[in-house]
Design a protein around this motif. Structure first.
Motif, short mmCIF file in Angstrom:
data_model
loop_
_atom_site.label_atom_id
_atom_site.label_comp_id
_atom_site.label_asym_id
_atom_site.label_seq_id
_atom_site.Cartn_x
_atom_site.Cartn_y
_atom_site.Cartn_z
N GLY A 14 -8.16 -1.36 -2.81
CA GLY A 14 -7.99 0.06 -3.03
C GLY A 14 -8.67 0.58 -4.29
N THR A 46 -5.94 -2.32 4.24
CA THR A 46 -5.16 -3.55 4.32
C THR A 46 -5.82 -4.50 5.32
OG1 THR A 46 -3.71 -2.64 6.05
CG2 THR A 46 -2.98 -2.42 3.76
N ALA A 57 0.83 -1.20 0.00
CA ALA A 57 0.00 0.00 0.00
C ALA A 57 0.86 1.26 0.00
CB ALA A 57 -0.93 -0.01 1.21
N LEU A 116 -4.77 -6.29 0.16
CA LEU A 116 -4.87 -4.84 -0.05
C LEU A 116 -6.04 -4.58 -0.99
CD1 LEU A 116 -3.91 -1.88 -0.01
CD2 LEU A 116 -2.27 -2.50 -1.82
N ASP A 137 -8.82 5.47 1.08
CA ASP A 137 -8.44 5.18 -0.31
C ASP A 137 -7.97 3.75 -0.48
OD1 ASP A 137 -8.76 7.93 -1.28
OD2 ASP A 137 -7.04 8.36 0.02
N MET A 138 -7.38 3.21 0.59
CA MET A 138 -6.89 1.83 0.59
C MET A 138 -7.16 1.21 1.96
SD MET A 138 -3.14 2.09 -1.23
CE MET A 138 -2.95 1.92 -2.99
N ILE A 155 -4.59 5.42 4.10
CA ILE A 155 -4.54 3.96 4.17
C ILE A 155 -5.04 3.52 5.53
CG2 ILE A 155 -3.06 1.92 4.04
CD1 ILE A 155 -1.06 3.66 2.44
N MET A 177 -4.14 1.34 -7.42
CA MET A 177 -3.72 -0.07 -7.41
C MET A 177 -2.90 -0.45 -8.65
SD MET A 177 -4.80 -1.44 -4.56
CE MET A 177 -4.96 -3.21 -4.80
#
Length: 551
Positions: A378, A362, A218, A376, A359-360, A335, A383
Motif C-alpha cells: 500500500g 492484498t 488493510a 498487503l 491505494d492498497m 482496496i 501503511m
C-alpha cells in the motif's frame, strides 16, 4: 422476494420522514435486491429453513419425473455407487475414520449438494478427502487413481504443482542455515519487498499468514487513518471468513460497520459520494465473472438458474475506474483484494488487467510459492501503524509466523519465476489461449447435445446449465468417475493451472463430454415441459414451508 424487499423499502420510508428517511431509503436502494444484498434478512430467513432429507422415492421423483425416468436414474445411481465402492475403498474408509475429528471434512461432506439430497448421496457416493501425490496436471488419490486436477488448489496452483515443489525444495536449501528462527528477518525479505513494490508501484509491504489476515489489516489501517467507521463490500463478493466482510449467512455476529452495496450501480456511486463514514471500499475482481452473485456452488443448485459471464472486461474496467474516481474525490481508501486473482490474470494482477490504481492491494494464494501467505502492499501514508505526534495512538498488528524464512524464500522463487523469461511466456497471449479453450469446450458440449456450457474469467471457470433441473449438481459425480477432480463446491468453480498443454486440455474436454453424456442417458436432465427455474425454486420453498409447519 421482490415484494418482500419493496415492503421493506416502504417501511424504511415510513420510519423516517424528511432528510434522515431519505438517506436511509437511498442507502437501501443502493443494495442489491437479492437476499445476498440484505445480509440481516438473509440470516433471519436462513435460520427459519428446516433441515429435511428425501427418502428414496422422493429423491428420484421430486421433480415429477415419470416412472421410466425414475428407473433410469435409480439404475444410474446404482452404477455410480458400485464404481465408487470399487475404485475408492481406501479413500472412503480413511475419510470416514478421520471425519469425526476434522470439522472441515464434516462440513464439506455435508454441503457438496443441496441438503435434501445430501443423506442419500453421502450413503451412495461418498468421496475420499485424501491425496498422495501430484505430477504435471494430475493428482493421485490414496487408492492410486489418477485425476486431472480442476481444483487449482483453491487458487494456489497457478504454475503447476511441480513448479511449487521445486520452489519449496529450493527454499529449504536457501534459508536452511537460519531455519524457523522467527522475529529477525532473513535478508531475502528485502528482495521480496523490492520486487512487490516494483510490481505494484506502491510504497510498503506487510506480510501475514493468509489472505484473510491481509484483508483484515488493510481494513484496519483504512479505518485508522481515515477515522471513519464503515467499509463497503459488494453483493456476493468474498474477502475471507472474518465477520466484517461476511455479514450474512455463516457469520453469527452482526457486521454493523459494513455496507453491502450493489456492484456496477450508479446508486452505489451516489452513496459513496454522500456518505461521510466510509473508510474503504473492497473490490474482489473475481466478481467480474458474476457481478453481485456469490461464489457458485453445487450445494445451492436447486435449479438451472446459475449465472456467470456476460460482463465484458471493458465494461467492468470502466465501472472500476468510475469507482476509483469517486473514492479519490471522497478520501475513501480503495482496496483491491487480489488474493485469489493476483498473478493469475496478469503479472501485475487485476490492477494491470483492468487498468486501475488502488491505494492498497492484498495478495495470498500463489504468491507464497506453495506455502501459506498473505501480503498487503500500500501507499506509505496508509501503511504506517502509529501516529508520530501521539505515541500511544497506534494500529497494532503482528503475527508470530509473519515473514517466516521458508515462506519468504518460496515467495522469492515465485517472484523470480514470473519476472524471468518463463514468466514472460506464461502471460503472452494468456487471455487468447483461455478464450479459445472455453470456446472449444462449449462447442464440444453443444455438439454432444448436452445442456451444459461454460463461462470463464481467464483460467477460472464455472459450469452453466441450460435446463431447469433439480439434479444439475449430479454432474460432479459423473466427472469424478471420468477422472476429473473438482473441489468440494463442485462444478461451480473450475480452476486450471497454466501448465495445461493443448493435449492435456483436449483430454479434459473428452472426459467432460463423456460425463455429460452419461448423466443425460441416466435421465437426470429430464424436466417437465412446463417447468422453469422459478417454479423449481418455489417447489423447494413449499417443501421447506411444509416441513416448518410440521406437515
Amino acid at each position: 422476494m421482490q415484494t418482500l424487499l419493496s415492503l421493506l423499502a416502504l417501511g424504511t420510508v415510513t420510519v423516517g420522514a424528511g432528510t434522515a428517511g431519505h438517506r436511509r431509503l437511498k442507502l437501501s436502494r443502493a443494495k442489491h435486491t437479492s437476499m445476498a444484498g440484505h445480509p440481516r434478512w438473509s440470516r433471519r430467513i436462513a435460520a427459519q429453513i428446516p433441515g429435511f432429507a428425501y427418502d428414496e422415492q422422493a429423491f428420484f421423483g421430486c421433480d415429477g419425473a415419470p416412472d421410466e425416468v425414475i428407473a433410469r436414474r435409480r439404475a444410474g445411481l446404482d452404477r455410480l455407487a458400485t464404481l465408487y465402492a470399487e475404485r475408492f475403498p481406501k479413500g472412503r474408509a480413511l475419510t470416514a475414520e478421520a471425519a469425526p475429528g476434522i470439522s472441515d471434512l464434516q462440513f464439506t461432506g455435508a454441503y457438496r449438494v443441496p441438503f435434501p439430497f445430501a443423506q442419500m448421496v453421502r450413503g451412495k457416493l461418498g468421496v475420499g478427502g485424501f491425496a498422495e501425490r501430484s505430477e504435471g496436471v494430475q493428482v493421485w488419490d490414496v487408492d492410486g487413481n489418477a485425476f486431472y486436477d480442476l481444483t487449482g488448489s483453491y487458487g494456489v496452483n497457478l504454475l503447476g504443482t511441480d513448479a511449487y515443489k521445486g520452489m519449496i525444495a529450493d527454499a529449504v536449501e536457501q534459508v536452511g542455515d537460519l531455519g524457523p528462527f522467527l522475529g529477525a528477518l532473513h535478508p531475502i525479505v528485502a528482495d521480496n519487498v523490492a520486487r512487490l513494490k516494483a510490481l505494484t508501484g506502491l510504497d510498503e509491504v506487510s506480510f501475514h499468514m493468509s489472505g484473510t489476515e491481509a484483508v483484515m489489516q488493510a481494513v484496519r489501517l483504512a479505518r485508522y487513518h481515515t477515522g471513519r467507521s464503515h467499509l463497503v463490500r459488494f453483493c456476493g463478493a468474498y474477502h475471507g471468513w472474518w465477520g466484517d466482510v461476511q455479514p450474512g449467512i455463516g457469520n453469527p455476529v452482526p457486521a454493523d460497520g459494513t455496507y453491502t452495496l450493489s456492484e456496477m450501480s450508479e446508486r452505489t456511486l451516489g452513496i459513496l459520494e454522500t456518505k461521510r463514514n466510509i473508510a474503504c471500499v473492497l473490490i474482489n475482481p473475481l466478481q467480474a465473472l458474476h457481478p453481485n452473485g456469490g461464489a457458485p456452488s453445487d450445494n445451492q443448485l436447486v435449479d438451472g438458474g446459475r449465472r456467470a459471464g456476460g460482463t465484458e472486461r471493458e465494461a467492468y474496467a470502466e465501472w472500476l475506474r468510475e469507482l476509483a474516481a469517486v473514492c479519490r474525490r471522497r478520501g475513501i481508501v480503495l482496496i483491491l483484494d487480489d488474493v485469489f486473482t493476483g498473478f493469475r490474470l496478469a503479472k501485475g494482477g487485476a490492477a494491470e488487467y483492468f487498468g486501475i490504481a488502488p491505494d492498497m492491494i492484498t495478495y495470498g494464494k500463489t504468491l507464497g510459492g506453495g506455502l501459506p501467505i498473505g501480503a498487503l502492499v500500500g501507499k506509505a501514508a496508509l501503511m504506517r501503524r502509529y501516529n508520530p505526534d501521539r505515541p500511544l495512538d497506534i494500529c497494532f498488528a503482528r503475527g508470530t509466523f509473519n515473514s517466516h524464512p521458508y515462506v519468504m524464500a518460496a515467495m522469492n522463487g515465485f517472484l523470480r519465476h514470473i519476472e524471468g523469461p518463463e514468466g514472460a511466456k506464461l502471460y503472452d497471449g494468456l487471455d487468447i489461449c483461455w478464450n479459445m479453450r472455453a470456446a472449444r469446450m462449449t462447442a464440444a458440449l453443444a455438439a454432444a447435445g448436452v445442456p451444459v456450457r461454460v463461462a470463464h474469467l481467464s483460467s477460472i471457470w464455472t459450469v452453466l446449465y441450460d435446463v431447469p433441473s433439480r439434479f444439475n449438481w449430479m454432474l460432479q459425480y459423473y466427472l469424478r468417475a471420468e477422472g476429473l477432480l473438482l473441489s468440494w463446491v463442485g462444478t461451480g468453480r473450475i480452476i486450471f493451472s497454466l501448465n495445461y498443454t493443448d493435449a492435456d486440455f483436449d483430454e479434459v474436454v473428452a472426459r467432460f463430454v463423456r460425463a455429460c453424456q452419461a448423466m443425460q442417458a441416466d435421465g437426470w436432465w429430464w424436466h417437465d415441459a412446463k417447468a422453469t427455474n422459478k417454479t423449481l425454486r418455489r417447489a423447494v420453498m413449499r417443501e421447506a414451508l411444509a416441513k416448518r409447519l410440521g406437515r
